[in-house]
Write a protein that holds these residues in place. Structure first.
Motif, PDB file in Angstrom:
ATOM      1  N   UNK A 192       0.817  -1.203   0.000  1.00 21.50           N
ATOM      2  CA  UNK A 192       0.000   0.000   0.000  1.00 21.50           C
ATOM      3  C   UNK A 192       0.856   1.262   0.000  1.00 21.50           C
ATOM      4  N   UNK A 193       2.144   1.131   0.397  1.00 21.54           N
ATOM      5  CA  UNK A 193       3.027   2.293   0.496  1.00 21.54           C
ATOM      6  C   UNK A 193       4.190   2.274  -0.485  1.00 21.54           C
ATOM      7  N   UNK A 194       4.526   1.102  -1.019  1.00 23.52           N
ATOM      8  CA  UNK A 194       5.646   0.983  -1.956  1.00 23.52           C
ATOM      9  C   UNK A 194       5.175   0.276  -3.223  1.00 23.52           C
ATOM     10  N   UNK A 195       5.449   0.894  -4.362  1.00 20.09           N
ATOM     11  CA  UNK A 195       4.993   0.329  -5.634  1.00 20.09           C
ATOM     12  C   UNK A 195       6.042  -0.539  -6.309  1.00 20.09           C
ATOM     13  N   UNK A 196       7.295  -0.476  -5.858  1.00 22.55           N
ATOM     14  CA  UNK A 196       8.359  -1.200  -6.554  1.00 22.55           C
ATOM     15  C   UNK A 196       9.562  -1.374  -5.646  1.00 22.55           C
ATOM     16  N   UNK A 197      10.476  -2.265  -6.065  1.00 20.19           N
ATOM     17  CA  UNK A 197      11.738  -2.427  -5.337  1.00 20.19           C
ATOM     18  C   UNK A 197      12.563  -1.149  -5.412  1.00 20.19           C
ATOM     19  N   UNK A 198      12.434  -0.410  -6.487  1.00 20.28           N
ATOM     20  CA  UNK A 198      13.179   0.848  -6.587  1.00 20.28           C
ATOM     21  C   UNK A 198      12.772   1.794  -5.468  1.00 20.28           C
ATOM     22  N   UNK A 199      11.477   1.884  -5.179  1.00 21.97           N
ATOM     23  CA  UNK A 199      11.015   2.740  -4.086  1.00 21.97           C
ATOM     24  C   UNK A 199      11.524   2.222  -2.734  1.00 21.97           C
ATOM     25  N   UNK A 200      11.537   0.897  -2.574  1.00 25.15           N
ATOM     26  CA  UNK A 200      12.059   0.308  -1.334  1.00 25.15           C
ATOM     27  C   UNK A 200      13.525   0.680  -1.147  1.00 25.15           C
ATOM     28  N   UNK A 201      14.326   0.513  -2.208  1.00 23.92           N
ATOM     29  CA  UNK A 201      15.752   0.821  -2.095  1.00 23.92           C
ATOM     30  C   UNK A 201      15.972   2.309  -1.809  1.00 23.92           C
ATOM     31  N   UNK A 202      15.206   3.163  -2.454  1.00 27.53           N
ATOM     32  CA  UNK A 202      15.344   4.595  -2.191  1.00 27.53           C
ATOM     33  C   UNK A 202      15.032   4.910  -0.724  1.00 27.53           C
ATOM     34  N   UNK A 203      14.016   4.236  -0.178  1.00 24.81           N
ATOM     35  CA  UNK A 203      13.637   4.466   1.210  1.00 24.81           C
ATOM     36  C   UNK A 203      14.749   4.028   2.162  1.00 24.81           C
ATOM     37  N   UNK A 204      15.335   2.858   1.890  1.00 30.10           N
ATOM     38  CA  UNK A 204      16.435   2.393   2.740  1.00 30.10           C
ATOM     39  C   UNK A 204      17.682   3.269   2.575  1.00 30.10           C
ATOM     40  N   UNK A 205      17.914   3.788   1.379  1.00 28.39           N
ATOM     41  CA  UNK A 205      19.036   4.714   1.188  1.00 28.39           C
ATOM     42  C   UNK A 205      18.855   5.960   2.053  1.00 28.39           C
ATOM     43  N   UNK A 206      17.624   6.466   2.105  1.00 31.81           N
ATOM     44  CA  UNK A 206      17.351   7.622   2.958  1.00 31.81           C
ATOM     45  C   UNK A 206      17.635   7.295   4.419  1.00 31.81           C
ATOM     46  N   UNK A 207      17.236   6.102   4.843  1.00 32.95           N
ATOM     47  CA  UNK A 207      17.508   5.666   6.220  1.00 32.95           C
ATOM     48  C   UNK A 207      19.008   5.627   6.493  1.00 32.95           C
ATOM     49  N   UNK A 208      19.777   5.066   5.577  1.00 32.63           N
ATOM     50  CA  UNK A 208      21.235   5.016   5.750  1.00 32.63           C
ATOM     51  C   UNK A 208      21.804   6.428   5.855  1.00 32.63           C
ATOM     52  N   UNK A 209      21.238   7.333   5.077  1.00 32.21           N
ATOM     53  CA  UNK A 209      21.704   8.714   5.113  1.00 32.21           C
ATOM     54  C   UNK A 209      21.450   9.406   6.438  1.00 32.21           C
ATOM     55  N   UNK A 210      20.615   8.814   7.283  1.00 28.61           N
ATOM     56  CA  UNK A 210      20.322   9.391   8.585  1.00 28.61           C
ATOM     57  C   UNK A 210      21.342   8.974   9.658  1.00 28.61           C
ATOM     58  N   UNK A 211      22.226   8.028   9.354  1.00 25.18           N
ATOM     59  CA  UNK A 211      23.241   7.610  10.322  1.00 25.18           C
ATOM     60  C   UNK A 211      24.140   8.808  10.645  1.00 25.18           C
TER      61      UNK A 211
END
Length: 462
Positions: A192-211
């Motif tokens: 319901x919140x992610x349409x593709x693996x690309x969106x998932x990877x972008x979301x996790x990249x943002x999380x990594x950027x928060x370290x």
């Protein structure tokens, strides 16, 4: 050395206070001295645990439950805009805070470890909380499940470490700023919140950027989605990989099953280190190694943390033994994604030997069933026999044409012995008619299928 109350959270009101994530935050705030209040759709042991800490917990949602002097209203993404308490908050001008912002505020000033990934977050967070407590580090923690009693999903500790489960489902993990982040795996879920693996990877990249600067990312070297994420990173964050892959920084040399335990040997800093994991399954061994690597990154000696990890004996709903009757063991599994289902069934198969495995599966969410129903069915082929309940909707409205028959058809196509049971109240009778001494029964899913375990035990012959 733990900080006091965050600003504006002296009198918080939680809508849906009994939920796993919400109740943990409420518990920590109460332990820090806040005047906590909230409401939930039904009463529960978790609500009672909060009341024992001095919180006011209302049953049901009503505008009058929100006190006029509330300093903020805390919500999750599951709370709808027409909730009467949320409407009342707007009328009173009370600030509305997402639970992720509340959790981020609780971690401020401490040394956070944030545990992320499509699967295994609760287990890994729990392993860290238990082992660090065992070592006397007095961590604070917020977990998506109870350790050993209702309300044990969170604690305000006096130490400097805060261990938190970081939820990617609604991108709320973008709010955290961890010193150490763990990413266990990266797969497509939460459709319901992610349409593709690309969106998932972008979301996790943002999380990594928060370290935080100087912090560390601990990430699997075995899961392809995690390896792809590692390849996409720009190298600005110190990265420690773990797993069985030859190029892993913390390499798992062996996982040896020993009944409901495992002996794990890793190579860390060029030397072998062997320790015990007190729960069955290769995936749980991997979770323990991730916890070990994260603790080491934060400065906890691995030689101390490794044996302390054996103190973790499980969390509710993660292959939790509910009891035994007539020679039949009933075990509860939270698995609701095909990867989790397969991992838990393989773990039980390894631990059970020749015993039959019977599964009561309840699909969770219409959107997940639509996207992953066929894979769920193939996972059920690992059991000796299964019964499948109707889809548990949780926060979703029905989707036309999406039913548990999608899973049943796929399971049968994979050669599984599977049947549909639409009336949940019939399950204890059905299982009692199927089970024989020596069998293992798994109640599986993220919904209220967990309530069936005691009922099945009561129905089995004494």
């Amino acid at each position: 050395m733990a900080p006091g109350l965050p600003p504006a959270m002296e009198r918080p009101h939680f809508i849906g206070i009994g939920g796993a994530g919400m109740s943990g935050i409420a518990k920590i705030l109460a332990q820090r001295g806040a005047k906590v209040a909230g409401s939930d759709a039904k009463d529960s042991a978790t609500a009672e645990a909060l009341r024992a800490l001095g919180a006011t917990v209302h049953v049901g949602h009503a505008a009058e439950h929100l006190a006029d002097d509330a300093s903020c209203v805390v919500v999750s993404s599951a709370i709808r805009d027409d909730n009467p308490e949320l409407v009342r908050a707007a009328e009173l001008g009370v600030p509305v805070v997402h639970r992720s912002d509340a959790l981020a505020a609780l971690m401020d000033g401490l040394r956070p470890i944030a545990v992320a990934g499509t699967h295994g977050k609760t287990t890994t967070t729990s392993m860290l909380a238990v082992s660090l407590t065992e070592l006397g580090r007095q961590p604070s923690y917020a977990i998506g499940g109870d350790l050993d009693a209702p309300g044990s999903n969170a604690l305000h500790g006096e130490g400097e470490i805060f261990v938190a489960e970081a939820d990617e489902s609604d991108r709320s993990f973008h709010k955290y700023a961890p010193e150490v982040a763990i990413i266990l795996n990266v797969e497509l879920d939460h459709h319901a919140n992610y349409a593709s693996m690309e969106e998932i990877h972008q979301s996790f990249e943002t999380f990594v950027g928060r370290i935080v600067p100087g912090g560390t990312l601990v990430i699997s070297a075995d899961h392809e989605g995690a390896r792809e994420l590692t390849r996409r990173l720009d190298g600005s964050v110190r990265t420690v990989t773990y797993g069985e892959a030859d190029d892993a920084d913390v390499r798992i040399l062996s996982v040896v099953p020993q009944g409901l335990r495992s002996e794990v040997t890793v190579e860390l800093d060029g030397a072998p280190l062997t320790f015990t994991v007190s729960v069955p399954g290769r995936h749980y061994a991997h979770n323990a190694v991730a916890a070990l690597a994260a603790g080491a990154a934060l400065g906890v000696p691995a030689a101390e943390l490794a044996p302390a990890l054996a103190a973790y004996t499980g969390v509710k709903r993660r292959l939790q033994l509910k009891g035994e009757a007539a020679g039949v063991q009933v075990i509860d599994s939270y698995a609701h994604h095909p990867t989790e289902m397969t991992a838990d069934l393989e773990a039980m198969r390894a631990a059970a030997g020749d015993a039959r495995i019977l599964v009561v599966f309840q699909p969770h969410l219409f959107s997940r069933t639509r996207e992953l129903g066929e894979e769920m069915g193939r996972s059920l082929a690992l059991a000796d026999a299964s019964v499948v309940l109707d889809v548990y909707p949780a926060r979703e409205d029905p989707i036309p044409g999406v039913t548990s028959e999608l899973i049943i058809d796929a399971a049968r196509a994979a050669g599984a012995d599977v049947a549909a049971v639409h009336d949940k109240a019939r399950i204890p009778e059905v299982i009692a008619g199927m089970a024989k001494p020596g069998d293992l029964v798994l109640t599986m899913g993220a919904g209220d299928v967990t309530d069936l375990g005691p009922l099945i035990l009561d129905r089995l012959p004494k």
